[in-house]
Design an enzyme around this catalytic site. Structure first.
Site, PDB file in Angstrom:
ATOM      1  N   LYS A 281     -38.864   7.386  12.853  1.00 17.80           N
ATOM      2  CA  LYS A 281     -37.912   6.784  11.745  1.00 17.80           C
ATOM      3  C   LYS A 281     -38.685   8.986  11.594  1.00 17.80           C
ATOM      4  CE  LYS A 281     -35.943   4.804   7.873  1.00 17.80           C
ATOM      5  NZ  LYS A 281     -35.186   3.278   7.628  1.00 17.80           N
ATOM      6  N   GLU A 367     -29.856 -10.333   1.973  1.00 15.19           N
ATOM      7  CA  GLU A 367     -29.216 -11.146   0.585  1.00 15.19           C
ATOM      8  C   GLU A 367     -29.128 -12.840   0.010  1.00 15.19           C
ATOM      9  OE1 GLU A 367     -28.242  -7.921   2.389  1.00 15.19           O
ATOM     10  OE2 GLU A 367     -29.446  -6.602   0.065  1.00 15.19           O
ATOM     11  N   ARG A 395     -22.496 -10.375  -0.830  1.00 14.83           N
ATOM     12  CA  ARG A 395     -22.628 -10.586   0.305  1.00 14.83           C
ATOM     13  C   ARG A 395     -23.612 -12.228   0.001  1.00 14.83           C
ATOM     14  NH1 ARG A 395     -25.190  -8.057   4.922  1.00 14.83           N
ATOM     15  NH2 ARG A 395     -23.203  -6.870   4.802  1.00 14.83           N
TER      16      ARG A 395
HETATM   17  C1  LIG Z   1     -26.674  -6.002   2.807  1.00  8.37           C
HETATM   18  C2  LIG Z   1     -27.523  -4.212   2.947  1.00  8.37           C
HETATM   19  N1  LIG Z   1     -28.346  -4.021   2.279  1.00  8.37           N
HETATM   20  C3  LIG Z   1     -29.146  -3.679   1.832  1.00  8.37           C
HETATM   21  C4  LIG Z   1     -29.416  -2.055   2.542  1.00  8.37           C
HETATM   22  C5  LIG Z   1     -29.657  -0.907   1.898  1.00  8.37           C
HETATM   23  N2  LIG Z   1     -30.500   0.115   3.901  1.00  8.37           N
HETATM   24  C6  LIG Z   1     -29.421   0.728   3.602  1.00  8.37           C
HETATM   25  S1  LIG Z   1     -30.515   1.167   5.016  1.00  8.37           S
HETATM   26  C7  LIG Z   1     -31.300  -0.129   5.318  1.00  8.37           C
HETATM   27  C8  LIG Z   1     -32.423  -0.237   6.304  1.00  8.37           C
HETATM   28  C9  LIG Z   1     -31.971  -0.019   7.622  1.00  8.37           C
HETATM   29  O1  LIG Z   1     -33.057  -0.156   8.545  1.00  8.37           O
HETATM   30  P1  LIG Z   1     -32.244  -0.043   9.688  1.00  8.37           P
HETATM   31  O2  LIG Z   1     -31.813  -0.939  10.507  1.00  8.37           O
HETATM   32  O3  LIG Z   1     -33.990   0.063  10.713  1.00  8.37           O
HETATM   33  O4  LIG Z   1     -32.536   1.462   9.713  1.00  8.37           O
HETATM   34  P2  LIG Z   1     -32.847   2.888  10.237  1.00  8.37           P
HETATM   35  O5  LIG Z   1     -32.755   3.244   9.084  1.00  8.37           O
HETATM   36  O6  LIG Z   1     -34.354   2.345  10.422  1.00  8.37           O
HETATM   37  O7  LIG Z   1     -32.170   3.879  11.465  1.00  8.37           O
HETATM   38  C10 LIG Z   1     -31.613  -0.624   3.819  1.00  8.37           C
HETATM   39  C11 LIG Z   1     -31.759  -2.222   3.091  1.00  8.37           C
HETATM   40  C12 LIG Z   1     -27.777  -2.066   2.702  1.00  8.37           C
HETATM   41  N3  LIG Z   1     -27.171  -0.793   2.806  1.00  8.37           N
HETATM   42  N4  LIG Z   1     -27.487  -2.896   2.875  1.00  8.37           N
HETATM   43 MG   LIG Z   2     -35.075   1.092  11.453  1.00  5.10          MG
END
Ligand SMILES: Cc1ncc(C[n+]2csc(CCOP(=O)(O)OP(=O)(O)O)c2C)c(N)n1
Ligand SMILES: [Mg+2]
Ligand SMILES: CC(=O)[C@@H](O)[C@H](O)COP(=O)(O)O
Length: 679
Positions: A281, A367, A395
């Site tokens: 990242k 959540e 959710r």
């Molecule tokens: C249900 C939900 N909870 C929290 C979030 C906030 N959120 C957006 S991206 C993220 C992290 C995602 O991590 P990953 O899937 O590993 O993707 P990366 O950013 O590492 O590419 C979070 C917690 C969300 N979008 N949806």
């Molecule tokens: Mg990730």
């Protein structure tokens, strides 16, 4: 002209040489850093998927092959390669969305920005293709963070069951959500990632074999595509293979050739296959890699060289006010604990975690688990504070209802980003909580109007140990303090006009808007009383009495109008047989296009001018009808009293659409309107 500028669509990628692909990747990174620094957005995640996205669009034929992005915040590169390179207004009004958008492109499918849904979408799409005998691959890209969400496992369970249904899952494993990904899954992925003997052999293969003329490449391909046996000897496949998924990996997600090779193998497989890509990242941008908190998951407008924020700060954010107060509460009460769903710092629990490391849990993007485990914690004698963004609590509604409320658990939910957030588009606005949660028996909801009220209401919330409580506040700065001039019951009176005819009920952060509307109305000779109910659920018993002293009640909330606080107030007045009309100002029942918060509020009429205008106009109309229709003051107005009801329905403005709805992408809002007579 750069190579990137020659890319009009995925087809333009196919003919590029390895060297050109390397150059293109650098150009994309350069573009991302400068474009996202200018507008703000998801920089780290997109820097991490440059090569992965290029490889995907070289191997597959989007849109015939469907490429799905989980959460979608990492789809900027996908957009750049599918004809969208004007990032000048990214996430701004009229500009590119920060997530996939069907309106923008046929290459986009999932717009929801809520994590862990892409595998479910893929399962459905793959079934639809199979049932209809359609060709074309379904590819779902999911991050390691999103893979910690329960829905992803519900989907995996179904996907793995259909051995004959082709579906490609690409796990973009950068070991982080915002912070390093937590839990058993993260550990398993780490096992797969760090089986260095497999990687060592792979590295040797790549180094030696690719330089071996004629046979080298073939041997490398077969090594890389090694059968289960070979890989098992070097890398325990475990969970995914045990589930029934073919596992391909781990693959260096920044090596386009390696990713392409893995994807081509996956493409040939006639069943569900998981390609495990290892990425970084923030790749290629040192400040992001050095940013321990979240590798520049999201950045505001900043100087790309110094990374200094360029957007003005208007004082402490609501999040920081919460973050400081929960630490003070934690000092006083050792039964108070906290839960985050993979967003420790974004929800303001960073300081609490630092101070009380054993009293905070990051449950991953889960959540629902956050809510249920909170019920367990409360039943176990603690007082959990569950801090999530408002939209993501949607959710966990059933868990709040059936696990927390049904068992009368003392759990406090803290909803950040409540109300219109704006730039993250339709799915991120925290606009449903005060509607869907109205039906939860025993739940108490607070909406603070300023930082001091947040501190007080948070303390009032954690003091309740036999029912769930909830405190909700918006994004950005907490604004100036708004003192009360009086208190009636639990209601703060913020302004009392002489001979007031209108009772303006300001929900939380709409207090300044209501105070300004009251000023505008006073200039039109219509005096108002402005009140802040503080706790909006249940409706304060003193409210009907206050309403009865006025001719009209107007409730203004940064929440959906449907079944919101306004509706609850109307119900309470009805139950108290106080026949004063209630006008509800809120977010119409529609999905709001991305734009700045202020722009969205203006588009939907949640501004002092629009609110005062709507109320003033109805009084002027009533002035005419009032003479025919009996004494001023609380005239009965219910269904059927067409005179009064008619005047409260949206009056078509010049543009044919009620001014309060002008400019928004309206669906059915004409029936809904920005204001309506009470039921
Ligand atoms: C249900 C939900 N909870 C929290 C979030 C906030 N959120 C957006 S991206 C993220 C992290 C995602 O991590 P990953 O899937 O590993 O993707 P990366 O950013 O590492 O590419 C979070 C917690 C969300 N979008 N949806
Ligand atoms: Mg990730
Ligand atoms: C994609 C996602 O859900 C989060 O990254 C969100 O975009 C963050 O929003 P804020 O920028 O308001 O923290």
């Amino acid at each position: 002209m750069t190579i990137l500028e020659t890319i009009r669509g995925p087809r333009d990628l196919k003919a590029l040489s390895e060297a050109e692909l390397g150059e293109l990747s650098e150009e994309i990174r350069e573009f991302l850093v400068h474009a996202v620094a200018r507008t703000g957005g998801h920089l780290g995640p997109n820097l991490g998927v440059v090569e992965l996205t290029v490889a995907l669009h070289r191997v597959f034929e989007s849109p015939a092959d469907r490429i799905l992005w989980d959460t979608g915040h990492q789809s900027y590169v996908h957009k750049m390669l599918t004809g969208r390179q004007d990032f000048s207004k990214l996430r701004g009004k009229g500009g590119l969305s920060g997530y996939p958008s069907r309106e923008e492109s046929e290459h986009d499918v999932i717009e929801n920005s809520h994590a862990s849904t892409a595998l479910g979408w893929a399962d459905g799409l793959a079934k639809a293709r199979q049932v209809q005998g359609e060709k074309g691959h379904v590819v779902a890209v999911i991050g390691d963070g999103a893979l910690t969400g329960g829905m992803a496992w519900e989907a995996l369970n179904n996907i793995a069951a259909a051995k004959d249904r082709p579906l490609i899952i690409v796990v973009n494993d950068n070991e982080r959500s915002y912070a390093p990904t937590i839990g058993g899954l993260a550990n398993h992925l780490a096992t797969l990632r760090t089986t260095d003997s497999y990687e060592r052999v792979l590295a040797w293969g790549k180094d030696v074999l690719l330089r071996t003329p004629v046979v080298g490449n073939t041997i490398y391909e077969s090594l890389h595509g090694a059968k289960k046996g070979f890989k098992d000897a070097f890398a325990p496949q475990g969970m995914f293979e045990d589930l029934g998924l073919k596992y391909v990996g781990p693959i260096d997600g920044h090596d386009i050739k390696a990713v392409e090779s893995a994807l081509r193998r996956a493409k040939r497989f006639h069943g569900p296959v998981l390609v495990h890509c290892l990425t970084e990242k923030g790749r290629g941008y040192e400040p992001a890699l050095a940013h321990e908190e979240d590798h520049f998951h999201t950045v505001g407008v900043m100087d790309p060289l110094t990374c200094e924020p360029l957007a003005p700060s208007n004082g402490p954010s609501w999040t920081s006010v919460f973050g400081d107060e929960i630490v003070r509460i934690g000092e006083e009460r050792d039964d108070v604990v906290a839960i985050t769903a993979a967003m420790l710092h974004p929800v303001g629990l960073g300081k609490f975690a630092e101070r009380f490391p054993g009293r905070v849990w990051d449950v991953g993007i889960a959540e629902q688990h956050a809510a249920v485990s909170a019920a367990g914690l409360a039943t176990g004698g603690l007082h959990p504070v569950v801090a999530v963004y408002a939209t993501f609590l949607n959710r966990a509604f059933d868990q709040l209802l059936m696990d927390v409320a049904l068992h009368r658990c003392g759990v406090t939910f803290v909803l950040d980003r409540a109300g219109v957030t704006g730039v993250d588009g339709a799915s991120h606005n925290g606009m449903w909580d005060m509607s869907i949660l109205q039906v939860v028996p025993g739940l108490r909801i607070a909406a603070p109007r300023d930082a001091e009220q947040l501190r007080l209401q948070l303390r009032e919330a954690v003091a309740v140990d036999d029912a769930p409580t909830l405190v909700r506040f918006p994004k950005e700065s907490a604004g100036p303090e708004i003192p009360a001039v009086d208190r009636v019951g639990g209601i703060d009176v913020l302004h009392r006009g002489e001979d007031a005819r209108v009772l303006l009920v300001a929900v939380g952060v709409m207090a300044p808007v209501c105070l300004q509307a009251a000023e505008l109305l006073a200039a039109r000779g219509i005096a108002c009383t402005v009140v802040d109910p503080r706790w909006v659920k249940p409706v304060d018993p003193a409210l009907p009495g206050l309403a009865a002293e006025h001719e009209l009640v107007a409730v203004v909330e940064d929440n959906s109008r449907a079944a919101g606080v306004g509706a609850a107030v109307a119900l309470a007045l009805g139950d108290a047989e106080v026949d004063v009309p209630v006008r509800r100002f809120g977010i119409p029942e529609q999905f709001l296009a991305h734009a700045k918060r202020g722009e969205v509020l203006a588009d939907i009429g949640l501004t002092p001018v629009e609110i005062a205008g709507a109320i003033g106009a109805s009084f002027e109309r009533r002035g005419v009808q009032g003479a025919e229709g009996g004494a001023a003051g609380g005239r009965a107005a219910g269904a059927g009293s067409s005179g009064l009801v008619a005047q409260f329905l949206p009056q078509p403005s010049a543009g044919g659409t009620p001014s309060a709805l002008r400019g928004a992408s309206v669906e059915g809002a004409v029936m809904d309107g920005a204001y309506e007579e009470k039921e």
